[in-house]
Design an enzyme around this catalytic site. Sequence first.
Site, PDB file in Angstrom:
ATOM      1  N   ASP A  44      -7.177  83.692  -0.298  1.00 40.97           N
ATOM      2  CA  ASP A  44      -6.850  85.072  -0.669  1.00 40.97           C
ATOM      3  C   ASP A  44      -5.869  85.670   0.348  1.00 40.97           C
ATOM      4  O   ASP A  44      -5.417  86.810   0.198  1.00 40.97           O
ATOM      5  CB  ASP A  44      -8.102  85.939  -0.878  1.00 40.97           C
ATOM      6  CG  ASP A  44      -8.965  86.045   0.367  1.00 40.97           C
ATOM      7  OD1 ASP A  44      -8.643  85.403   1.384  1.00 40.97           O
ATOM      8  OD2 ASP A  44      -9.984  86.775   0.317  1.00 40.97           O
ATOM      9  N   SER A  45      -5.494  84.854   1.354  1.00 35.80           N
ATOM     10  CA  SER A  45      -4.374  85.223   2.233  1.00 35.80           C
ATOM     11  C   SER A  45      -3.094  85.366   1.416  1.00 35.80           C
ATOM     12  O   SER A  45      -2.087  85.858   1.922  1.00 35.80           O
ATOM     13  CB  SER A  45      -4.177  84.175   3.340  1.00 35.80           C
ATOM     14  OG  SER A  45      -4.066  82.880   2.778  1.00 35.80           O
ATOM     15  N   ASP A  83     -10.115  80.568  -3.398  1.00 37.37           N
ATOM     16  CA  ASP A  83     -10.928  81.618  -2.776  1.00 37.37           C
ATOM     17  C   ASP A  83     -11.476  82.585  -3.806  1.00 37.37           C
ATOM     18  O   ASP A  83     -10.760  82.997  -4.725  1.00 37.37           O
ATOM     19  CB  ASP A  83     -10.055  82.434  -1.796  1.00 37.37           C
ATOM     20  CG  ASP A  83     -10.312  82.063  -0.349  1.00 37.37           C
ATOM     21  OD1 ASP A  83     -11.288  81.336  -0.071  1.00 37.37           O
ATOM     22  OD2 ASP A  83      -9.526  82.518   0.510  1.00 37.37           O
ATOM     23  N   LYS A 113     -14.231  78.877  -2.616  1.00 42.30           N
ATOM     24  CA  LYS A 113     -14.646  79.244  -1.249  1.00 42.30           C
ATOM     25  C   LYS A 113     -15.050  80.709  -1.255  1.00 42.30           C
ATOM     26  O   LYS A 113     -14.400  81.533  -1.906  1.00 42.30           O
ATOM     27  CB  LYS A 113     -13.509  78.997  -0.253  1.00 42.30           C
ATOM     28  CG  LYS A 113     -13.855  79.464   1.176  1.00 42.30           C
ATOM     29  CD  LYS A 113     -12.886  78.928   2.215  1.00 42.30           C
ATOM     30  CE  LYS A 113     -11.610  79.721   2.359  1.00 42.30           C
ATOM     31  NZ  LYS A 113     -11.791  81.155   2.668  1.00 42.30           N
ATOM     32  N   GLU A 115     -16.837  83.941   1.466  1.00 43.92           N
ATOM     33  CA  GLU A 115     -17.098  84.320   2.863  1.00 43.92           C
ATOM     34  C   GLU A 115     -18.531  84.829   3.030  1.00 43.92           C
ATOM     35  O   GLU A 115     -19.032  85.552   2.169  1.00 43.92           O
ATOM     36  CB  GLU A 115     -16.109  85.421   3.284  1.00 43.92           C
ATOM     37  CG  GLU A 115     -14.664  84.966   3.223  1.00 43.92           C
ATOM     38  CD  GLU A 115     -13.678  86.052   3.664  1.00 43.92           C
ATOM     39  OE1 GLU A 115     -14.118  87.150   4.080  1.00 43.92           O
ATOM     40  OE2 GLU A 115     -12.469  85.794   3.581  1.00 43.92           O
ATOM     41  N   GLU A 182     -13.648  80.269  11.264  1.00 45.93           N
ATOM     42  CA  GLU A 182     -12.399  80.943  11.636  1.00 45.93           C
ATOM     43  C   GLU A 182     -12.597  81.773  12.904  1.00 45.93           C
ATOM     44  O   GLU A 182     -13.527  82.596  12.987  1.00 45.93           O
ATOM     45  CB  GLU A 182     -11.925  81.843  10.480  1.00 45.93           C
ATOM     46  CG  GLU A 182     -10.640  82.594  10.817  1.00 45.93           C
ATOM     47  CD  GLU A 182      -9.928  83.194   9.602  1.00 45.93           C
ATOM     48  OE1 GLU A 182     -10.360  82.969   8.456  1.00 45.93           O
ATOM     49  OE2 GLU A 182      -8.921  83.896   9.832  1.00 45.93           O
TER      50      GLU A 182
HETATM   51  O1  KIV Z   1      -7.362  82.965   2.769  1.00 46.83           O
HETATM   52  C1  KIV Z   1      -7.133  82.020   3.555  1.00 46.83           C
HETATM   53  O2  KIV Z   1      -5.996  81.545   3.698  1.00 46.83           O
HETATM   54  C2  KIV Z   1      -8.251  81.486   4.317  1.00 46.83           C
HETATM   55  C3  KIV Z   1      -7.921  80.565   5.449  1.00 46.83           C
HETATM   56  C4  KIV Z   1      -7.322  81.343   6.545  1.00 46.83           C
HETATM   57  C5  KIV Z   1      -9.091  79.780   5.881  1.00 46.83           C
HETATM   58  O3  KIV Z   1      -9.361  81.805   4.050  1.00 46.83           O
END
Ligand code: KIV
Length: 275
Positions: A44-45, A83, A113, A115, A182
Site C-alpha cells: 500500500d506504499s 496489501d 499482507k 498489519e 519493519e
Molecule cells: O507497503 C509496503 O510497501 C510495505 C513494505 C514497506 C513492507 O508494506
Amino acid sequence: MKKTVLTFAQAKEKGEKLTMLTAYDYSTAKLIDESGIDSILVGDSLGNVMLGYEDTISVTVEDMIHHGAAVARGAKNALVIIDMPFMSYQTSVYDAVVNAGRLMKEGRANAVKLEGGREVCPQIKAIVDSGIPVCAHLGLTPQSINAFGGFKVQGKSEAAAKKLLEDALAVQEAGAFAVVLECVPEKLATLITEKLDIPTIGIGAGAGCDGQVLVYADMLGMFSDFTPKFVRKFANTGEIMKAAFAEYDKAVKEGSYPEACHTYGISDDVLEKLY
Ligand code: KIV
C-alpha cells in the site's frame, strides 16, 4: 517455476535467503520477475510512490485490485502478495475475509499482507481458513502512523520488544506463512527470526532476517520525497530518467528528433490528391 508459500517454508528450512520487492504496475513487475526475485509485494506504499499521498491511509481496496491485477499479469514466477489497505480488515473478521477474497479473485493475489499482531489474529485465522495465505507485518506498521506519532523504530524498550516477540508468535499461531518486520532493532529481529518457524522478511531490521524487502522505487533511487536509513540505492535511476527526459525535451525543441528513421511513408500520388 511459480514460487509459492511452500517456497517460503522450504527456504526457511534450508536457511536460504528470500528476496521481495514492491511493484505496482505490469512492466516493473515483469522486470522484477525476470530478475529472479522470489516475491513481489503490491504494497500500500503505492499511496506514496504511485499516488503521491503523504501516507498509506487513503489507499482503497479498489486501488490495490487495480494495481495488483497489473502486477499479477507481469509476474509469471514470483509470488504476488497484495496489501490489505487501512480499514479493509480492522473493522471485522467478515470484512477481512471479503476483502482478502476480492484481492485474490479480482487482483489475482497469491497471498495477502496485513498489519498488526494479536489484535488481528482472528482476521488472519479466518482468511487463512478460507484458503488465502496471509503474510503478517509487525514493527513500524505505516497504517498506524497516527497512533505511533511518526516513523519511529519499534521494539526498543523491554516491554515493546516483549510485545513484538509475542505478536510474532501469535501471528504464526494464527496461520501466517511469513512476517514482515519493519524498522526493528537488528538483534531483536534476529531473535524473533530464531524463535519462529515461519520466515521473517526484514525492512530496516538487519541481516538476521530470513529475507529482505524494499520498495523498488527507493532501491532504484526513483522516489525522492524521503529515503529511510535502511535503504541502499542499487541504482540512480531517478537521475538517469531526468537526464533522458531533458534530452528528449532538447531534441524535440531543437528539431533533432524525430528523424527519418522514426517516421512512416505515404505515396506522393495519394498526397497530391489532397492539394
Ligand atoms: O507497503 C509496503 O510497501 C510495505 C513494505 C514497506 C513492507 O508494506
